[in-house]
Scaffold this motif. Structure first.
Motif, mmCIF file in Angstrom:
data_model
loop_
_atom_site.group_PDB
_atom_site.id
_atom_site.type_symbol
_atom_site.label_atom_id
_atom_site.label_comp_id
_atom_site.label_asym_id
_atom_site.label_seq_id
_atom_site.Cartn_x
_atom_site.Cartn_y
_atom_site.Cartn_z
ATOM 1 N N LYS A 55 12.890 5.856 -0.222
ATOM 2 C CA LYS A 55 11.462 5.841 -0.505
ATOM 3 C C LYS A 55 10.738 5.243 0.675
ATOM 4 O O LYS A 55 11.153 4.237 1.221
ATOM 5 N N ASN B 294 7.098 3.713 2.014
ATOM 6 C CA ASN B 294 5.802 3.238 1.532
ATOM 7 C C ASN B 294 4.804 3.022 2.647
ATOM 8 O O ASN B 294 3.600 2.899 2.381
ATOM 9 N N THR B 295 5.269 2.905 3.910
ATOM 10 C CA THR B 295 4.365 2.628 5.019
ATOM 11 C C THR B 295 4.568 3.661 6.117
ATOM 12 O O THR B 295 5.614 4.292 6.229
ATOM 13 N N PRO C 70 0.044 0.895 4.865
ATOM 14 C CA PRO C 70 0.585 1.382 3.588
ATOM 15 C C PRO C 70 0.218 2.844 3.376
ATOM 16 O O PRO C 70 -0.828 3.318 3.795
#
Length: 235
Positions: free
Chosen positions: A201, A203-204, A209
């Motif tokens: 995963k 996220n950034t 972000p």
């Protein structure tokens, strides 16, 4: 100037035409009689052509006419008197020249003969285009079929890139496998790392972000007012 030519069914008719031409003042004349060239028709006609007394395109028909018993008369008229010479030659027993000059399909060079152009070879063609046995390969000395999988390479002594396999599947080409189970085969071969490794995963991105809980993140970052404050409008 090109000599005018006429054919006559008898020697006497040809001699009469020659006499009329001489009486009208035409001096450049040639008469070929069957009795004078019997057995040497080809030599006599070609000599007349070489001397310029007979056009090249009349060679074959003149030889055949002499063999058939017809006589040939040719005259080179001065400028402006060609029509007069033809009228004199056509008077009397003159054979239809156009009928004699009809060419047949068996003639190997009809266009060259009609235009008076010599051919590269006097030999007759051995293959006919209309024959069922004719083929371009046979004319060039090649067989139509070959058991050799690379006939051209064998003739020039070249090596083929690969030999055909009778069984099995073709899995390699130029030393490399056709299929690879690696995601980056070339990078792995040269020991180079890939740009990114897959993660479960992300996220950034570039330190920011991927998702923001703020309604207008860029406006709030630069201190810009928005049309409505979504936080205050919430119930």
């Amino acid at each position: 100037m090109t000599p005018n030519v006429r054919f006559y069914p008898t020697e006497q008719a040809a001699l009469d035409a020659d006499a009329r031409l001489a009486a009208s003042g035409f001096t450049d004349r040639a008469v070929l009689l069957p009795s004078n060239v019997g057995g040497t028709e080809e030599k006599a006609v070609r000599e007349a052509i070489r001397e310029g007394k007979l056009p090249q395109r009349f060679e074959k028909i003149s030889i055949q006419s002499l063999k058939d018993g017809r006589a040939v008369v040719a005259v080179e008229a001065p400028f402006g008197l060609s029509e007069t010479a033809v009228d004199i030659m056509d008077t009397g027993e003159c054979v239809d020249t156009d009928r004699l000059l009809r060419y047949h399909i068996s003639d190997p060079s009809p266009f060259s003969d009609a235009l008076g152009i010599p051919t590269l070879s006097s030999s007759k063609a051995t293959n006919s285009l209309t024959s069922s046995n004719w083929s371009l390969s046979s004319s060039l000395g090649f067989g139509l079929l070959s058991n050799n999988p690379a006939p051209l390479s064998s003739i020039i002594s070249w090596r083929t890139l690969s030999k055909p396999k009778s069984k099995g599947e073709w899995k390699r080409s130029f030393g490399f496998p056709l299929l690879s189970r690696k995601a980056a085969p070339f990078s792995s071969m040269f020991g180079m790392g890939t740009l990114s490794k897959p993660s479960a995963k992300k996220n950034t991105s570039f330190g920011f972000p991927m998702l923001s809980r703020t309604g207008a993140p860029l406006s709030r970052m630069f201190g810009l007012k928005v049309l409505s404050d979504t936080d205050n409008d919430r119930p």
